[in-house]
Motif scaffolding. Sequence first.
Motif, short mmCIF file in Angstrom:
data_model
loop_
_atom_site.label_atom_id
_atom_site.label_comp_id
_atom_site.label_asym_id
_atom_site.label_seq_id
_atom_site.Cartn_x
_atom_site.Cartn_y
_atom_site.Cartn_z
N ALA A 132 0.84 -1.20 0.00
CA ALA A 132 0.00 0.00 0.00
C ALA A 132 0.88 1.25 0.00
CB ALA A 132 -0.93 -0.01 1.21
N TYR A 133 1.88 1.27 0.88
CA TYR A 133 2.80 2.41 0.89
C TYR A 133 3.63 2.44 -0.41
CZ TYR A 133 1.97 4.46 5.45
OH TYR A 133 1.41 5.14 6.50
N GLY A 134 3.87 1.25 -1.00
CA GLY A 134 4.59 1.20 -2.28
C GLY A 134 3.83 1.96 -3.36
N ILE A 135 2.51 1.82 -3.36
CA ILE A 135 1.69 2.57 -4.34
C ILE A 135 1.84 4.07 -4.07
CG2 ILE A 135 -0.69 3.08 -5.08
CD1 ILE A 135 0.15 0.40 -6.14
N ALA A 136 1.83 4.45 -2.80
CA ALA A 136 2.00 5.87 -2.46
C ALA A 136 3.37 6.38 -2.93
CB ALA A 136 1.82 6.08 -0.96
N LEU A 137 4.40 5.53 -2.78
CA LEU A 137 5.74 5.93 -3.24
C LEU A 137 5.77 6.07 -4.77
CD1 LEU A 137 8.07 3.75 -0.96
CD2 LEU A 137 7.83 6.24 -0.89
N ALA A 138 5.04 5.17 -5.45
CA ALA A 138 4.97 5.27 -6.92
C ALA A 138 4.35 6.60 -7.32
CB ALA A 138 4.16 4.09 -7.48
N VAL A 139 3.25 6.97 -6.64
CA VAL A 139 2.57 8.24 -6.93
C VAL A 139 3.51 9.41 -6.66
CG1 VAL A 139 0.65 9.73 -6.23
CG2 VAL A 139 0.28 7.26 -6.47
N GLN A 140 4.26 9.28 -5.58
CA GLN A 140 5.19 10.36 -5.20
C GLN A 140 6.29 10.55 -6.27
OE1 GLN A 140 6.31 11.01 -0.86
NE2 GLN A 140 8.14 9.97 -1.57
N GLU A 141 6.68 9.40 -6.90
CA GLU A 141 7.74 9.46 -7.91
C GLU A 141 7.26 9.99 -9.24
OE1 GLU A 141 8.84 5.23 -6.94
OE2 GLU A 141 10.31 5.68 -8.49
N ASN A 142 6.07 9.51 -9.63
CA ASN A 142 5.63 9.77 -11.00
C ASN A 142 4.11 9.56 -11.07
OD1 ASN A 142 5.11 9.71 -13.72
ND2 ASN A 142 6.84 8.37 -14.22
N LYS A 143 3.37 10.61 -11.37
CA LYS A 143 1.90 10.50 -11.33
C LYS A 143 1.31 9.91 -12.61
CE LYS A 143 1.31 13.93 -7.76
NZ LYS A 143 2.76 14.03 -7.52
#
Length: 357
Positions: A61-72
């Motif tokens: 779940a936090y991995g998805i948040a990190l993905a969003v943080q990197e590149n939307k």
Amino acid sequence: MRIEGKEYRTIWYEENIVKIIDQTKLPHKFIIKDLKTVKDAVNAIKIMEVRGAPLIGATAAYGIALAVQENKDREFIKKSAEELIQSRPTAINLKWAVDRMMNKLSGINSDQILDIALKEAKELCNEDEKFCENIGIKGLRIIEEIYNKKKDTVNILTHCNAGWLATINWGTATSPIYHAHKKGIPVHVWVDETRPRNQGANLTSYELNEEEISNTIIADNTGGILMQRGEVDICIVGTDRTLSNGDVCNKIGTYLKALAAHDNNVPFYVALPSSTIDWNIKDSREIPIEERNSEELSHVEGIDENNEIKKVLIYPKKSKAMNLAFDVTPAKYVTGLITEKGISEASNESLKKLFNR
Ligand code: MRU
């Protein structure tokens, strides 16, 4: 729960970084590790810096948040979601958590998407903590009943680590134990070492020690004789995927413990949050069973006199080894499923009724 007297959860977000406790270094070194990208999260799950079904779900779940943080970019987030789901195959919590995050983010294109992702990941963690606490409250009753009859220390056998280190807090199998201990019921835990990665010895015994709960590590093959001798009052284990028919997939060796428990009339309970129930697969043979690198069997890690973690080969160099990570215990050997909503029989009817499905 506590490490050296300080309260921790197993995962949290701070200043753009996801923080985890690196479980590959426990019990010898307590290291908090940074996950800065979704690749870091995928890697942490694969190499088991985080492990245990609920915690790998939370990390995804936090991995998805990190993905969003990197590149939307939508395609990037979708690809990241797929990589997270594939990072370990057996625990259903991974897919459950990623699907929950992706549903939440679906159709959101605003600048708020990162805040929404972070909020959802945090809520998922808070919910897991609450569910595990409830598992403890519901499961306490079973330990209490044994104590009221026996009027002596309750001996509980557990396998692998279904403790707080495998969840956000409390654990699943350990939560009733922590609740019993807090209530003053004398408990002693037989901790299966859990070869090859030794999660029992390295993690369960470590966390019970930190909470000052009496425990003894045993080799994985010892449970049978202890049950024959009447030295186990109850087995409580966790699970990576429980089917709606009550079949339980958990760490390799769980099945043999359930057989021994059945033969010796020892109650065999499985503790789980509802995020670990797979409502789709009907036949346990369809559960993907992870096969890990055989080096986990042929090599062992420990700490030397200079406080350095060392890995050594213990098998003949030429020998082949096979490392299946999970097995399935048929529902008929499971006395009950301890969930956040209460105790269910390991059957379709009972689970469906409890979860209004
Ligand atoms: O390979 P692991 O260490 O991730 O396996 C963990 C288990 O088998 C646990 O029993 C299970 O995930 C339940 S954790 C509450």
